[in-house]
Design a protein around this motif. Structure first.
Motif, PDB file in Angstrom:
ATOM      1  N   GLU A  44       1.006 -13.204  -1.526  1.00 18.62           N
ATOM      2  CA  GLU A  44       0.197 -12.195  -0.852  1.00 18.62           C
ATOM      3  C   GLU A  44      -1.289 -12.568  -0.847  1.00 18.62           C
ATOM      4  O   GLU A  44      -2.027 -12.204   0.075  1.00 18.62           O
ATOM      5  N   LEU A 101      -4.601 -13.705   2.629  1.00 19.16           N
ATOM      6  CA  LEU A 101      -5.869 -12.974   2.615  1.00 19.16           C
ATOM      7  C   LEU A 101      -7.044 -13.942   2.651  1.00 19.16           C
ATOM      8  O   LEU A 101      -8.031 -13.723   3.362  1.00 19.16           O
ATOM      9  N   ASN A 117     -11.637  -4.668   1.669  1.00 21.58           N
ATOM     10  CA  ASN A 117     -10.263  -4.529   2.154  1.00 21.58           C
ATOM     11  C   ASN A 117      -9.367  -4.068   0.998  1.00 21.58           C
ATOM     12  O   ASN A 117      -9.315  -4.712  -0.050  1.00 21.58           O
ATOM     13  N   GLU A 118      -8.668  -2.960   1.179  1.00 21.57           N
ATOM     14  CA  GLU A 118      -7.840  -2.416   0.105  1.00 21.57           C
ATOM     15  C   GLU A 118      -6.737  -3.380  -0.313  1.00 21.57           C
ATOM     16  O   GLU A 118      -6.369  -3.444  -1.492  1.00 21.57           O
ATOM     17  N   GLU A 119      -6.208  -4.126   0.646  1.00 21.45           N
ATOM     18  CA  GLU A 119      -5.148  -5.085   0.326  1.00 21.45           C
ATOM     19  C   GLU A 119      -5.676  -6.191  -0.571  1.00 21.45           C
ATOM     20  O   GLU A 119      -5.031  -6.594  -1.538  1.00 21.45           O
ATOM     21  N   LYS A 146      -6.176  -4.743  -4.077  1.00 22.61           N
ATOM     22  CA  LYS A 146      -4.894  -4.484  -4.735  1.00 22.61           C
ATOM     23  C   LYS A 146      -4.260  -5.773  -5.243  1.00 22.61           C
ATOM     24  O   LYS A 146      -3.805  -5.836  -6.394  1.00 22.61           O
ATOM     25  N   GLU A 147      -4.235  -6.813  -4.390  1.00 17.30           N
ATOM     26  CA  GLU A 147      -3.550  -8.053  -4.764  1.00 17.30           C
ATOM     27  C   GLU A 147      -4.286  -8.800  -5.873  1.00 17.30           C
ATOM     28  O   GLU A 147      -3.669  -9.323  -6.797  1.00 17.30           O
TER      29      GLU A 147
END
Length: 255
Positions: free
Chosen positions: A106, A110, A142-144, A147-148
């Motif tokens: 993931e 990004l 960026n929330e992603e 989070k990652e």
């Protein structure tokens, strides 16, 4: 906060530290001037925002190359072996690979998207005339992304201990590593243990670069300051906050 992250900051800022920095990967910086270089060298002259953006692009390219090596040379084959019920030899279990490689699949895309946006800024192709600060702020907010990277950081504490455990406990693991290490010819001397540290040390490198970018801003570039500062604060949040600083002791004087 990860000790590796703190060490990455110390290596980048020149502070003293008790650990051998050769054991930690920090993305490369431009070489130091040679003895033949005139005294008014680039190292004596503050770098411009464009020069620092170029360094961000170059070091990001190296980081992504290493992430791909981690995924394609180590994670994918080991996970495939663990899930293959017809395999003659089991190298690691699926649970082992989950601990070691976490969410690297993931994280990679990004950063691939981030480098494409940095490249567009440097080449004047960014949409809506975005500055590097616009791109950095958008990426790190960026929330992603948050989070990652938080997930990787939170699990990293047990990764290196697990690696050492598996080298001893899994008899086929060390032979696999020896073969795999030889497959990444463009990264000589780099192995799995080094690559597992990269997402952590890369966050430290971002902090150092953003600090240098802020210091380089000219008057016309000043509006970019707040966006770069915001991106740096996001990283501090990801790693669990800024390091604690002790207040200097106040000496008592006799009257």
């Amino acid at each position: 906060m990860s000790d590796l992250f703190k060490l990455g900051l110390e290596v980048g800022t020149g502070q003293k530290h008790p650990v051998d920095p050769s054991s930690i990967h920090v993305a490369p910086v431009p070489p130091a001037p040679t003895a033949s270089t005139p005294s008014s060298t680039a190292s004596d002259t503050p770098r411009t925002l464009r020069q620092l953006t170029t360094e961000l692009l170059q070091t990001e390219r190296t980081y992504i190359k290493r992430l791909r090596a981690l995924k394609e040379t180590y994670a994918d084959p080991l996970r495939s072996n663990a899930l293959d019920t017809t395999k003659p030899v089991e190298i690691l279990t699926a649970a082992d690979t989950l601990v070691l490689f976490s969410n690297i699949d993931e994280i990679l895309p990004l950063n691939e998207e981030f480098i494409s946006q940095v490249w567009r800024v440097l080449n004047g192709l960014s949409e809506m005339d975005n500055t590097i600060a616009d791109v950095v702020q958008k990426h790190f907010k960026n929330e992603e992304f948050q989070k990652e990277y938080k997930s990787y950081i939170e699990g990293f504490g047990g990764v290196l201990a697990k690696y050492e455990e598996l080298v001893v406990a899994r008899t086929q693991f060390a032979p696999f590593l020896k073969v795999a290490d030889g497959k990444i010819e463009d990264l000589p001397g780099v192995g799995l243990k080094d690559l597992l540290k990269d997402p952590v040390s890369r966050l430290a490198r971002y902090i150092i670069l953003f600090k240098a970018m802020i210091a380089s801003l000219e008057e016309a570039e000043e509006p970019q300051r707040a966006k770069l500062e915001e991106a740096a604060e996001v990283i501090w949040d990801i790693v669990g906050g800024r390091p604690e600083t002790k207040e200097p002791a106040v000496e008592k004087t006799e009257t």
